[in-house]
Design an enzyme around this catalytic site. Structure first.
Site, PDB file in Angstrom:
ATOM      1  N   GLY A   1      -1.229  -8.758  -0.848  1.00 14.65           N
ATOM      2  CA  GLY A   1      -1.278 -10.088  -0.264  1.00 14.65           C
ATOM      3  C   GLY A   1      -1.552 -10.044   1.225  1.00 14.65           C
ATOM      4  O   GLY A   1      -2.378 -10.791   1.754  1.00 14.65           O
TER       5      GLY A   1
ATOM      6  N   LYS B   1      -2.691  -8.837 -11.064  1.00 13.28           N
ATOM      7  CA  LYS B   1      -3.108  -7.859 -12.066  1.00 13.28           C
ATOM      8  C   LYS B   1      -2.086  -7.849 -13.193  1.00 13.28           C
ATOM      9  O   LYS B   1      -1.269  -6.938 -13.329  1.00 13.28           O
ATOM     10  CB  LYS B   1      -3.287  -6.489 -11.432  1.00 13.28           C
ATOM     11  CG  LYS B   1      -4.441  -6.462 -10.429  1.00 13.28           C
ATOM     12  CD  LYS B   1      -4.856  -5.083 -10.027  1.00 13.28           C
ATOM     13  CE  LYS B   1      -6.092  -5.141  -9.135  1.00 13.28           C
ATOM     14  NZ  LYS B   1      -6.581  -3.805  -8.748  1.00 13.28           N
TER      15      LYS B   1
ATOM     16  N   ARG C   1       0.635   2.943  -7.827  1.00 11.52           N
ATOM     17  CA  ARG C   1       2.079   3.095  -7.932  1.00 11.52           C
ATOM     18  C   ARG C   1       2.569   3.137  -9.381  1.00 11.52           C
ATOM     19  O   ARG C   1       3.637   3.680  -9.648  1.00 11.52           O
ATOM     20  CB  ARG C   1       2.793   1.984  -7.157  1.00 11.52           C
ATOM     21  CG  ARG C   1       2.514   0.565  -7.595  1.00 11.52           C
ATOM     22  CD  ARG C   1       3.317  -0.405  -6.736  1.00 11.52           C
ATOM     23  NE  ARG C   1       3.110  -1.792  -7.129  1.00 11.52           N
ATOM     24  CZ  ARG C   1       2.291  -2.621  -6.510  1.00 11.52           C
ATOM     25  NH1 ARG C   1       1.590  -2.191  -5.480  1.00 11.52           N
ATOM     26  NH2 ARG C   1       2.175  -3.869  -6.899  1.00 11.52           N
ATOM     27  N   ASN C   2       1.802   2.575 -10.319  1.00  8.05           N
ATOM     28  CA  ASN C   2       2.186   2.712 -11.717  1.00  8.05           C
ATOM     29  C   ASN C   2       2.145   4.181 -12.139  1.00  8.05           C
ATOM     30  O   ASN C   2       3.033   4.661 -12.842  1.00  8.05           O
ATOM     31  CB  ASN C   2       1.247   1.885 -12.605  1.00  8.05           C
ATOM     32  CG  ASN C   2       1.529   0.400 -12.523  1.00  8.05           C
ATOM     33  OD1 ASN C   2       2.439  -0.113 -13.158  1.00  8.05           O
ATOM     34  ND2 ASN C   2       0.740  -0.316 -11.717  1.00  8.05           N
TER      35      ASN C   2
ATOM     36  N   LYS D   1      -5.494  -1.792 -17.221  1.00  8.85           N
ATOM     37  CA  LYS D   1      -5.613  -0.474 -16.593  1.00  8.85           C
ATOM     38  C   LYS D   1      -4.258   0.040 -16.131  1.00  8.85           C
ATOM     39  O   LYS D   1      -4.043   1.253 -16.026  1.00  8.85           O
ATOM     40  CB  LYS D   1      -6.613  -0.530 -15.443  1.00  8.85           C
ATOM     41  CG  LYS D   1      -6.306  -1.579 -14.370  1.00  8.85           C
ATOM     42  CD  LYS D   1      -5.440  -1.065 -13.250  1.00  8.85           C
ATOM     43  CE  LYS D   1      -5.152  -2.157 -12.232  1.00  8.85           C
ATOM     44  NZ  LYS D   1      -4.335  -1.691 -11.105  1.00  8.85           N
TER      45      LYS D   1
ATOM     46  N   LYS E   1       7.157  -4.801  -7.331  1.00 14.01           N
ATOM     47  CA  LYS E   1       7.353  -4.717  -8.773  1.00 14.01           C
ATOM     48  C   LYS E   1       6.181  -4.012  -9.444  1.00 14.01           C
ATOM     49  O   LYS E   1       5.044  -4.101  -9.007  1.00 14.01           O
ATOM     50  CB  LYS E   1       7.512  -6.122  -9.368  1.00 14.01           C
ATOM     51  CG  LYS E   1       8.761  -6.860  -8.892  1.00 14.01           C
ATOM     52  CD  LYS E   1      10.028  -6.177  -9.373  1.00 14.01           C
ATOM     53  CE  LYS E   1      11.262  -6.944  -8.938  1.00 14.01           C
ATOM     54  NZ  LYS E   1      12.511  -6.274  -9.374  1.00 14.01           N
TER      55      LYS E   1
ATOM     56  N   ALA F   1      -4.140  -1.140  -1.713  1.00 16.44           N
ATOM     57  CA  ALA F   1      -4.008  -1.962  -0.508  1.00 16.44           C
ATOM     58  C   ALA F   1      -4.057  -1.155   0.786  1.00 16.44           C
ATOM     59  O   ALA F   1      -4.739  -1.545   1.740  1.00 16.44           O
ATOM     60  CB  ALA F   1      -2.706  -2.763  -0.577  1.00 16.44           C
TER      61      ALA F   1
END
Length: 477
Positions: A135, A240, A389-390, A324, A416, A273
């Protein structure tokens, strides 16, 4: 920029309607004659359409020029010049014997100037953005672009969930230090980015709204802002995530449109980001069904280092951006097991094919095959499986044995994850359809996250043949 108040607006609605009607009638007749060169029937049909457009713009321009005379100060000088430029184009269009294609070019020029004039006439460009890293990065790009575009207000308002950071309000830090020290530290925000803790206040009077928030919170946010949205506003979703249940798929643009009743586009791509903030070259994809509106969104986001490509497949862009993340969780499991790049490449390939298969199963031909080759598709799968980060938290999940929710708190600074939540939603759908055996990777990822299966079980049943997949609504799996 002076904003037109509601009471002034109400005073000119009647004359606007009058001039639109008058301009429509005149433009229709001129348009019929102009289109007649293309043939009697085709010409009349084409002439009616272009006449309708001409009538609308003629009436709209005259309304505002009259308002500029009767309400001094209402219409800025720059806007008056743009209105006069549009009027000059309209006046130059002859009533007869004009080539159809040339007339279309005139209308295209009118439309472009119309968008510019609309933006000048008391409307604000406002980004409704929460304080996560993407953001803040999007706000940074938009804020830099609007200062170069005379069509837009220079101020970009962002919604900030108020937090206390080192004894100060986060909004105060952003507005004085011009940096989101919690979610995008080390990267300055332009001075024209203004942080506001009230989401409804941010979207008030905004013509263009950018939504970036974890998808599990979207409906709560929409409940807070829906009464403050302009009827002519436009939105774009950078979320996403999608909602998938036993009943099928609901995208974020559908949820936003259903609540706010405005057109909604989508943006997604291989966009980490921090790398964007460092101005490292990357691409992104905007899904927008209106070609003219797509140009506007592209002008707000496109930079030499953040290259935008526009497609019409809004849902496909969203679908790729959400699915993804599930593949990235699988890639993280491989990293946690220390199995190397060959194994990881195999998981990425199978995951990508399961994404395509699920798209076919859940939407038929609604999602375009070509969308998977855009930045929002294969490129985003690759970058998320190596740098997102996932992937990172899935690796730690294997190494530490801690639950995903705990790792979120420890490693993401309050942000999150989407991947393991989307894995649950995907499983709910494919299980209700009785096709879990056709999605072995997605099924294994779900079982590892939620049913206590060991990470090594990710390889169970992966010998699936994808060669017979088609674009049928329910493929022969």
């Amino acid at each position: 920029m002076q904003t037109m108040s509601d009471d002034i607006f109400s005073k000119i609605v009647d004359i606007e309607s009058e001039y639109k009607d008058r301009g429509y009638a005149q433009g229709k007749e001129a348009g019929k004659d102009a289109g007649a060169v293309e043939g009697r029937e085709l010409g009349l049909e084409h002439g009616f359409d272009i006449g309708k457009d001409l009538g609308f713009y003629q009436g709209w321009v005259q309304t505002w020029l009259d308002a500029a005379t009767t309400q001094p100060g209402l219409v800025p000088d720059r806007a008056q010049k743009k209105l006069l430029a549009i009027k000059a184009i309209i006046d130059s269009v002859p009533a007869t014997n004009i080539e159809g294609a040339h007339f279309d070019d005139r209308l295209k020029e009118i439309r472009q100037k119309f968008k510019v004039a609309s933006a000048m006439l008391g409307v604000n460009i406002s980004a409704e953005l929460p304080t996560n890293s993407l953001g803040s990065t999007a706000a940074r790009i938009i804020a830099e672009n609007v200062t170069k575009l005379p069509d837009f207000d220079d101020t970009v308002n962002i919604w900030v969930y108020e937090e206390i950071v080192e004894g100060k309000k986060l909004t105060e830090i952003i507005n004085t230090q011009h940096e989101n020290v919690k979610y995008l530290p080390g990267h300055k925000l332009p001075n024209n980015v203004v942080a506001i803790p009230d989401a409804a206040e941010v979207v008030k009077d905004a013509t263009h709204i950018v939504v970036v928030i974890p998808h599990q919170f979207i409906e709560h946010l929409l409940d807070r802002i829906h009464g403050s949205i302009r009827s002519d506003a436009r939105a774009i979703s950078l979320i996403k995530g999608i909602g998938i249940s036993s009943q099928g798929m609901t995208t974020m643009t559908q949820i936003i449109h259903r609540t706010l009743a405005i057109p909604v586009s989508s943006l997604s791509g291989a966009n980490i980001a921090n790398e964007i903030a460092e101005e490292k070259y990357c691409e992104t994809t905007i899904g927008c069904t209106d070609p003219d509106e797509a140009i506007v969104w592209r002008s707000l986001f496109n930079t030499p280092y953040f290259r935008v490509n526009c497609v019409s497949d809004v849902i496909g862009v969203e679908f790729c951006g959400a699915l993804k993340n599930v593949v990235a969780v699988g890639a993280g499991f491989i990293d946690g097991l220390g199995l190397g790049n060959n194994t990881k490449a195999a998981i990425i390939r199978i995951g990508f094919l399961e994404m395509r298969r699920l798209a076919m199963h859940i939407s038929g031909a609604q999602i375009q095959e070509s969308t998977f080759m855009e930045s929002c598709g294969i490129a985003d799968v690759i970058t998320t499986c190596y740098g997102g980060r996932n992937r990172r938290l899935a690796e730690e999940f294997v190494k530490t044995g801690k639950p995903m929710s705990q790792l979120e708190k420890e490693l993401l600074n309050g942000q999150k994850l989407q991947g393991y939540l989307t894995a649950d939603e995907v499983h709910s759908y494919i299980d209700s359809c009785g096709v879990t055996d056709h999605f072995p990777l997605f099924t294994n990822i779900y079982k590892i996250c939620y049913e206590g299966k060991t990470p090594n079980s990710i390889f169970d049943g992966l010998n699936v043949d994808f060669s017979n997949d088609t674009r049928a609504p329910s493929p022969a799996l």
